[in-house]
Design an enzyme around this catalytic site. Structure first.
Site, PDB file in Angstrom:
ATOM      1  N   ASP A  94      -9.653  -5.944  -4.531  1.00 41.85           N
ATOM      2  CA  ASP A  94      -9.176  -4.925  -3.593  1.00 41.85           C
ATOM      3  C   ASP A  94     -10.141  -3.739  -3.595  1.00 41.85           C
ATOM      4  O   ASP A  94     -10.395  -3.133  -4.633  1.00 41.85           O
ATOM      5  CB  ASP A  94      -7.776  -4.486  -4.046  1.00 41.85           C
ATOM      6  CG  ASP A  94      -7.050  -3.627  -3.036  1.00 41.85           C
ATOM      7  OD1 ASP A  94      -7.708  -2.873  -2.295  1.00 41.85           O
ATOM      8  OD2 ASP A  94      -5.811  -3.698  -3.011  1.00 41.85           O
ATOM      9  N   HIS A 106      -7.176  -6.113  -0.069  1.00 44.07           N
ATOM     10  CA  HIS A 106      -6.026  -5.216  -0.047  1.00 44.07           C
ATOM     11  C   HIS A 106      -4.859  -5.797   0.756  1.00 44.07           C
ATOM     12  O   HIS A 106      -3.731  -5.314   0.621  1.00 44.07           O
ATOM     13  CB  HIS A 106      -6.449  -3.872   0.555  1.00 44.07           C
ATOM     14  CG  HIS A 106      -5.430  -2.780   0.396  1.00 44.07           C
ATOM     15  ND1 HIS A 106      -4.923  -2.405  -0.827  1.00 44.07           N
ATOM     16  CD2 HIS A 106      -4.810  -1.977   1.315  1.00 44.07           C
ATOM     17  CE1 HIS A 106      -4.046  -1.424  -0.671  1.00 44.07           C
ATOM     18  NE2 HIS A 106      -3.956  -1.153   0.615  1.00 44.07           N
ATOM     19  N   SER A 158       0.844  -1.202   0.000  1.00 40.91           N
ATOM     20  CA  SER A 158       0.000   0.000   0.000  1.00 40.91           C
ATOM     21  C   SER A 158       0.880   1.253   0.000  1.00 40.91           C
ATOM     22  O   SER A 158       1.757   1.390  -0.835  1.00 40.91           O
ATOM     23  CB  SER A 158      -0.963  -0.036   1.188  1.00 40.91           C
ATOM     24  OG  SER A 158      -2.042   0.844   1.010  1.00 40.91           O
TER      25      SER A 158
END
Length: 345
Positions: free
Chosen positions: A295, A323, A168
């Site tokens: 996601d 995610h 991320s």
């Protein structure tokens, strides 16, 4: 992608195994495997109280895998672990960098799986994350936020390199590290990550889904204002229901429970800072991107845009992953990391 990589899907191994008894046996094996990983997590959490990072090492050698673009379902979901043999690996150490709000603790399954085949895995807490007690409102630059990673790389012996994995917004952190210490990094893996280009803010990666960064900052109820409402926001914290929907829509309930009690607010300044990346430094390290197909935080469309605008050396996809594939699809993630470790170009 312009790098000559072909797209070769791997067979989905979740079905077609015959009798119900075999399926039930497979489910029991998966449950037992999951329980073992959770027990290891508890042990790691206890050990982490005396250390800034999760750090483990073994030295068993373990085969050559394809370097092509792949789409993976969870390869262990039939309960039969396929033997993996690793050879001629130039770098045996992974350094795992968490995303926003998370900490070193989120990598417990990945660490366990990498160590099982004789690799070394180190997971770091970024500043103000995990068990690092820094007030997130005092973190005003990417240099502040990434300091634990930069310190770790600076402390490596001159002849040692690592494989960096950033999840991320941790993608922006490892990009920052690539610019500062390219000779310390053999490969960089962006896991559903902000693989920014020069001059881009990490937060801008999410801007299309949020409307715009500026509108989000004006309208969000999740912002923290440590310096007063008349000053720029200093942090961001999603509520628990948002986290479950955005981050963990396919993750096991135990991992969601772990995250709910472990996640921290996000320092805002580092992800609002424009990246400064050069071909001479950042551009010399091989990069790989792992896409997460289901996601809700960083949509597949946004991930495709990232790899179009900043083409990596290789692209992988994980079916059925939210995610956080280190929770939802740990075996598939591990298989990809092992494959990347063996690539020699």
């Amino acid at each position: 992608m312009g790098n000559g990589l072909a797209c070769m899907p791997i067979k989905d191994m979740r079905g077609g195994f015959g009798s119900r008894s075999k399926r039930n046996s497979s489910q029991r094996k998966m449950a037992a495997q999951e329980e073992l990983l959770h027990r290891r997590a508890l042990s790691m959490a206890i050990n982490q109280q005396n250390s800034q990072r999760f750090d483990g090492s073994m030295s068993r050698r373990t085969g050559s895998m394809s370097s092509r673009r792949r789409t993976l379902s969870d390869p262990f979901s039939n309960g039969k672990q396929v033997p993996i043999y690793l050879e001629n690996i130039e770098t045996r150490k992974f350094v795992l960098v968490h995303g926003e709000g998370l900490g070193a603790w989120c990598w417990y399954k990945t660490i366990s799986l990498l160590e099982e085949v004789g690799l070394t895995a180190v997971a770091l807490d970024l500043t103000g994350s995990g068990i690092d007690n820094t007030d997130i409102n005092s973190i005003t630059t990417m240099a502040d936020y990434a300091k634990p990673l930069i310190d770790y790389l600076q402390g490596l012996p001159d002849d040692e390199k690592v494989i960096l994995v950033g999840h991320s917004c941790g993608g922006a952190v490892i990009s920052y590290a690539l610019e500062l210490h390219p000779k310390k990094i053999s490969k960089a893996v962006f896991l559903s990550a902000t693989m920014v280009v020069d001059g881009q803010r990490p937060f801008d990666v999410f801007a299309e889904e949020l409307g715009s960064a500026e509108n989000f900052l004006e309208e969000s109820q999740s912002l923290l204002y440590a310096n007063g409402r008349d000053k720029p926001p200093t942090g961001l914290m999603f509520d628990k229901q948002q986290l479950k929907v955005l981050f963990f829509n396919h993750s096991p309930s135990k991992d969601i429970a772990l995250a709910m009690v472990s996640m921290r607010p996000i320092p805002l300044a580092p992800i609002m800072e424009k990246a400064s990346l050069t071909p001479e430094n950042y551009g010399t390290v091989r990069r790989y991107f792992i896409q997460t197909i289901e996601d809700n935080m960083l949509s597949p469309d946004i991930q495709e845009k990232l790899v179009r605008e900043n083409p990596p050396h290789g692209i992988y996809k994980i079916k059925g992953s939210d995610h956080c594939p280190f929770f939802s699809k740990p075996q598939s993630l591990n298989k990809i990391l092992l494959e990347i470790a063996q690539l020699s170009w």
